[in-house]
Design a protein around this motif. Structure first.
Motif, PDB file in Angstrom:
ATOM      1  N   SER A  41      -2.059  -0.774  -1.163  1.00 40.32           N
ATOM      2  CA  SER A  41      -1.200   0.413  -1.222  1.00 40.32           C
ATOM      3  C   SER A  41      -0.984   0.875  -2.656  1.00 40.32           C
ATOM      4  O   SER A  41      -1.045   2.076  -2.949  1.00 40.32           O
ATOM      5  CB  SER A  41       0.159   0.113  -0.572  1.00 40.32           C
ATOM      6  OG  SER A  41       0.011  -0.200   0.788  1.00 40.32           O
ATOM      7  N   TYR A 150       7.168  -3.572   2.402  1.00 39.57           N
ATOM      8  CA  TYR A 150       5.951  -2.896   2.839  1.00 39.57           C
ATOM      9  C   TYR A 150       6.320  -1.765   3.805  1.00 39.57           C
ATOM     10  O   TYR A 150       5.702  -0.707   3.800  1.00 39.57           O
ATOM     11  CB  TYR A 150       4.945  -3.869   3.479  1.00 39.57           C
ATOM     12  CG  TYR A 150       3.690  -3.142   3.924  1.00 39.57           C
ATOM     13  CD1 TYR A 150       2.876  -2.490   2.994  1.00 39.57           C
ATOM     14  CD2 TYR A 150       3.343  -3.055   5.268  1.00 39.57           C
ATOM     15  CE1 TYR A 150       1.745  -1.788   3.383  1.00 39.57           C
ATOM     16  CE2 TYR A 150       2.208  -2.358   5.665  1.00 39.57           C
ATOM     17  CZ  TYR A 150       1.421  -1.726   4.727  1.00 39.57           C
ATOM     18  OH  TYR A 150       0.309  -1.018   5.124  1.00 39.57           O
ATOM     19  N   LEU A 157       3.780   6.184   1.386  1.00 43.04           N
ATOM     20  CA  LEU A 157       2.380   6.582   1.506  1.00 43.04           C
ATOM     21  C   LEU A 157       2.237   7.748   2.473  1.00 43.04           C
ATOM     22  O   LEU A 157       1.596   8.758   2.155  1.00 43.04           O
ATOM     23  CB  LEU A 157       1.515   5.397   1.975  1.00 43.04           C
ATOM     24  CG  LEU A 157       1.329   4.242   1.001  1.00 43.04           C
ATOM     25  CD1 LEU A 157       0.594   3.092   1.695  1.00 43.04           C
ATOM     26  CD2 LEU A 157       0.586   4.665  -0.251  1.00 43.04           C
ATOM     27  N   PRO A 164      -1.574   4.195   5.518  1.00 39.17           N
ATOM     28  CA  PRO A 164      -1.330   2.833   5.018  1.00 39.17           C
ATOM     29  C   PRO A 164      -2.458   1.878   5.408  1.00 39.17           C
ATOM     30  O   PRO A 164      -3.086   2.046   6.460  1.00 39.17           O
ATOM     31  CB  PRO A 164      -0.027   2.421   5.713  1.00 39.17           C
ATOM     32  CG  PRO A 164       0.582   3.684   6.209  1.00 39.17           C
ATOM     33  CD  PRO A 164      -0.544   4.636   6.450  1.00 39.17           C
TER      34      PRO A 164
END
Length: 173
Positions: A41, A150, A157, A164
């Motif tokens: 990422s 995350y 994102l 992702p």
């Protein structure tokens, strides 16, 4: 809240524990998946978007990556019985994409040492925020913390039009 997250992680890890005779190996498998997603990422987000924050009062993408790297350094040092660095050290020091990706990768290298310890060592007791816990508990907290953030990274994102890593097709492509 943290105990609840660890409890959820333990139940989520149950199938892994059934496949593995080692609790440390199971926690390492959970950690490796998420840390690979975090590194990918950070690599995928364009440098100019490292200052992106979805709303005032939350960390920017770059600050979030720095936070994860710093927290990993702290948790994994604790899990190894070492003196932990300040949790916010990376977030305060690294500001460019290159520096943050390298810091995250370096924190992963530090954590690999912690996740490589045997179950007997991981059963040892360390102090976590002033409370005695097993080293395995600290490894599980680290994996839980990485997964928590995350989730943030996925949102950042997607808000920037990036799929992702965990949502991408797996396989040869």
């Amino acid at each position: 809240m943290l105990k609840r997250a660890v409890t959820i992680l333990v139940f989520a890890a149950s199938p892994l524990l059934a496949q593995s005779s080692s609790p440390v190996a199971a926690s390492r498998m959970l950690w490796e998946d998420v840390t690979n997603y975090l590194v990918q990422s950070a690599k995928d987000m364009p440098e100019e978007k490292f200052s992106f924050r979805p709303t005032a009062g939350v960390r920017s993408f770059g600050e979030l990556i720095g936070h994860v790297a710093g927290a990993q350094n702290m948790f994994c040092a604790i899990a190894l019985g070492e003196k932990p660095p300040a949790e916010d050290a990376v977030e305060k020091a690294a500001t460019t994409k290159d520096a943050l990706v390298k810091a995250l990768q370096a924190s992963n290298d530090n954590c690999r040492r912690a996740y490589a310890q045997g179950d007997a060592d991981a059963a040892g007791t360390v102090s976590v925020f002033g409370r005695p816990q097993s080293r395995l508990y600290v490894l599980m907290i680290n994996a839980t913390h990485d997964n928590e953030h995350y989730g943030n990274v996925v949102t950042y994102l997607r808000m920037n039009g990036i799929v992702p890593p965990s949502s991408r097709p797996r396989g040869g492509n």
